[in-house]
Scaffold this active site. Sequence first.
Site, PDB file in Angstrom:
ATOM      1  CG  ASP A   1      -1.998   1.154   1.475  1.00 50.86           C
ATOM      2  OD1 ASP A   1      -2.564   2.097  -0.174  1.00 50.86           O
ATOM      3  OD2 ASP A   1      -2.765   1.100   2.178  1.00 50.86           O
TER       4      ASP A   1
ATOM      5  CD  GLU B   1     -13.318  -5.323  -2.611  1.00 51.46           C
ATOM      6  OE1 GLU B   1     -13.568  -5.665  -2.146  1.00 51.46           O
ATOM      7  OE2 GLU B   1     -11.743  -5.085  -2.730  1.00 51.46           O
ATOM      8  CG  ASN B   2      -7.193  -1.941  -6.768  1.00 51.39           C
ATOM      9  OD1 ASN B   2      -6.404  -3.052  -6.311  1.00 51.39           O
ATOM     10  ND2 ASN B   2      -7.549  -1.587  -5.362  1.00 51.39           N
TER      11      ASN B   2
ATOM     12  NE  ARG C   1      -7.339   2.215  -5.955  1.00 53.00           N
ATOM     13  CZ  ARG C   1      -5.278   1.842  -5.889  1.00 53.00           C
ATOM     14  NH1 ARG C   1      -4.542   1.410  -6.331  1.00 53.00           N
ATOM     15  NH2 ARG C   1      -5.701   1.331  -5.082  1.00 53.00           N
TER      16      ARG C   1
ATOM     17  CB  SER D   1      -7.748  -4.019   2.494  1.00 50.19           C
ATOM     18  OG  SER D   1      -7.093  -2.933   2.768  1.00 50.19           O
TER      19      SER D   1
ATOM     20  CD  GLU E   1       2.199 -13.507  15.374  1.00 51.62           C
ATOM     21  OE1 GLU E   1       2.062 -12.177  16.532  1.00 51.62           O
ATOM     22  OE2 GLU E   1       1.881 -14.641  16.322  1.00 51.62           O
TER      23      GLU E   1
END
Length: 248
Positions: free
Chosen positions: A31, A78-79, A82, A204, A215
């Site tokens: 990200d 979801e991209n 854009r 996300s 972890e």
Amino acid sequence: MSEESWQKEIKPLLNKIDYTRLPQHTAIIMDGNGRWAKLRKKPRIFGHREGVKTVKKIVKTGKIIGLKYITLYAFSRENWQRPASEINALMRLLKEYLKREVQELDENNVRLNAIGRVNELPREIVKILYQSIDRLKKNTGPLLTLALNYGAKTEIVDACKKILQENKNIINKLDEDTFKRYLYTEDQPDVDLLIRTSGEYRISNFLLYQSAYAEIWITDTLWPDFTPQEFIQAILDYQKRVRRFGTV
């Protein structure tokens, strides 16, 4: 920094690693490309291009360390929301990466995989992707998985559909081990270490099922600035943790 320079710089850190306690499966939410570009008053695609350079260094570092599974969140479902110009640029960048880097991946004994609704990507990219996967399948080194058109909720729904289509009578016999065989990651272990760059505290919609006991390591560093040194620091931090998996 040249490849020779950063490989020389990470040598002292490599000596600190306990090679008997490496994470089997490391997943990364890459990200911050857009913000990195914005800070430099550049178009977002400029950040994505710099992010590809980081991918190369991180994959090579993982190979040097001896990691077995590396999964990168490259493009989410979801991209698609854009701007079309950015999506088109990302698709071109993906095509360039696959064409340009497959030789180096092969030289480094890396295998390639993709998860997500890959067949919904542009036809040319799907073709190049599967050709690249096929070319590298003989290798025995780390498995690099690109999550493309991926969403964890979609993955779970797709798994349920496959179960019902294959055998409606399986429901009474369904357990966690059986269910995992229907996920996109059916041949991979669960995630041990989940890394997120850019300082956001969320996962996300990424590998929700597989990351149940992962972890999590978060850094404020934007992905284009994420270095092999910081990657090794994440692994060293992972090795300090006591993993109880719900026990005492």
